[in-house]
Write an enzyme that holds these catalytic residues in place. Structure first.
Site, short mmCIF file in Angstrom:
data_model
loop_
_atom_site.label_atom_id
_atom_site.label_comp_id
_atom_site.label_asym_id
_atom_site.label_seq_id
_atom_site.Cartn_x
_atom_site.Cartn_y
_atom_site.Cartn_z
N LYS A 32 39.04 35.23 41.65
CA LYS A 32 39.31 35.92 42.96
C LYS A 32 40.91 35.98 43.53
CE LYS A 32 38.69 34.38 47.29
NZ LYS A 32 39.78 34.56 47.97
N ASP A 59 41.04 40.41 46.60
CA ASP A 59 40.24 40.17 48.10
C ASP A 59 41.52 40.50 48.90
OD1 ASP A 59 38.97 39.24 50.13
OD2 ASP A 59 39.44 37.10 49.75
N LEU A 60 41.88 41.69 49.29
CA LEU A 60 42.75 42.05 50.35
C LEU A 60 42.43 42.58 51.61
CD1 LEU A 60 45.29 43.99 47.86
CD2 LEU A 60 45.31 41.70 48.36
N LYS A 61 41.13 42.54 51.70
CA LYS A 61 40.24 43.01 53.36
C LYS A 61 41.15 44.08 53.94
CE LYS A 61 38.69 38.29 53.56
NZ LYS A 61 39.35 37.40 52.56
N LEU A 62 41.33 45.24 53.16
CA LEU A 62 41.90 46.24 53.96
C LEU A 62 41.50 46.55 55.31
CD1 LEU A 62 43.24 48.65 51.06
CD2 LEU A 62 44.21 46.60 51.97
N ASP A 64 42.77 49.30 58.19
CA ASP A 64 43.84 50.06 58.79
C ASP A 64 43.29 51.43 59.24
OD1 ASP A 64 46.32 51.06 59.50
OD2 ASP A 64 47.24 49.62 58.52
N THR A 68 45.61 55.83 55.58
CA THR A 68 46.27 54.56 55.16
C THR A 68 45.65 53.76 54.15
OG1 THR A 68 47.67 54.42 56.86
CG2 THR A 68 47.50 52.58 55.47
N THR A 121 33.01 33.95 57.02
CA THR A 121 32.34 32.80 57.12
C THR A 121 32.96 31.61 57.95
OG1 THR A 121 33.31 32.40 54.71
CG2 THR A 121 30.91 33.48 54.94
N ARG A 183 29.95 25.75 48.30
CA ARG A 183 30.25 24.26 48.03
C ARG A 183 29.42 23.40 47.29
NH1 ARG A 183 34.19 26.20 50.16
NH2 ARG A 183 35.19 25.74 51.98
N GLY A 212 35.94 28.06 45.75
CA GLY A 212 37.40 27.61 45.63
C GLY A 212 37.54 25.96 45.46
N ARG A 213 37.73 25.68 47.02
CA ARG A 213 38.08 24.20 46.75
C ARG A 213 36.99 22.99 46.32
NH1 ARG A 213 40.17 25.01 53.06
NH2 ARG A 213 38.42 26.43 52.89
#
Length: 239
Positions: A32, A59-62, A64, A68, A121, A183, A212-213
């Site tokens: 991602k 993962d840019l979460k547009l 607008d 656009t 989340t 997790r 991720g972490r």
């Protein structure tokens, strides 16, 4: 490698991302790419990852006005990633135009999936009610956004594992659910509120996971990723 578990490259630069992937034998895993990395490196990072056979969730979460977003998606379609997303809060018209942009921008026949973010989340019911002023409970709002997204042409949604079963019931089994906040048992929740393990996600019918972490900050990231795969593929379930 699991085709269903996307590793969040939450690093500030391509060089740090590349070093992490190579040094931990994670070449070729689904990844991602979020705003931090994409805004620093630009579209070039997508090409570099594709050269190393990484499936990509951009993962840019547009969020607008519809025109656009449509034009932005037309440009992003040329990158030929697996998935890209918008915020469902942008409304049905924005989602429809986003899908239109992805279709118009694709010149090779590659179809990037459009995923709509429901409720982040990192949010809980209190935050949603008092800061966003969205009444009702979190589950109902998430399901509402998922139904609207499907009706507007989205291929799936980003949601918490805890909402997957209800979304599948309302939107059908083929409507994709992408679940962040994953997790391993031994790691902390950090700033996520609605989290789960890979095994719990599997049992609840999630299609794709984002981790991720639990991996990137592990003592042994390769082993941590393989543990996530093991939990996900338990009981004969494979990606």
């Amino acid at each position: 490698m699991s085709k269903s578990i996307y590793l969040a490259l939450d690093f500030p630069t391509w060089e740090k991302s590349r070093q992490f992937l190579i040094s931990n034998n994670l070449e070729g895993v689904p990844v991602k790419v979020g705003m931090e990395l994409f805004y620093r490196e630009g579209p070039g990072i997508i090409e570099k990852l594709k050269e190393n056979n990484h499936p990509i969730f951009l993962d840019l979460k547009l969020h607008d006005i519809p025109t656009t977003v449509m034009k932005a998606m037309s440009n992003l379609a040329k990158l030929e990633v697996d998935m890209v997303n918008v915020h469902a809060l942008g409304g049905s018209e924005m989602i429809k135009r986003a899908k239109e942009g992805l279709i118009k921008g694709s010149k090779s026949g590659h179809q990037t999936k459009l995923i709509a973010v429901t409720i982040l989340t990192s949010m809980d019911n209190e935050t949603m009610n008092h800061e966003l002023l969205l009444p009702g409970d979190l589950d109902k709002n998430t399901i509402h956004f998922a139904k609207m997204a499907k009706q507007s042409g989205a291929d799936g949604v980003v949601c918490s594992v805890h909402e997957v079963l209800k979304i599948k019931q309302k939107c059908g089994s083929t409507f994709s659910t992408v679940t962040p906040g994953i997790r391993l048992q031994t790691t902390s929740h950090d700033d996520q509120k609605r989290v789960s393990t890979p095994g719990f996600a599997r049992e609840n019918g999630a299609d794709l996971l984002v981790i991720g972490r639990s991996v990137t900050q592990a003592v042994n990231p390769y082993e941590a990723y393989q543990q996530a795969v093991k939990e996900w593929e338990a009981d004969g379930i494979t990606s």
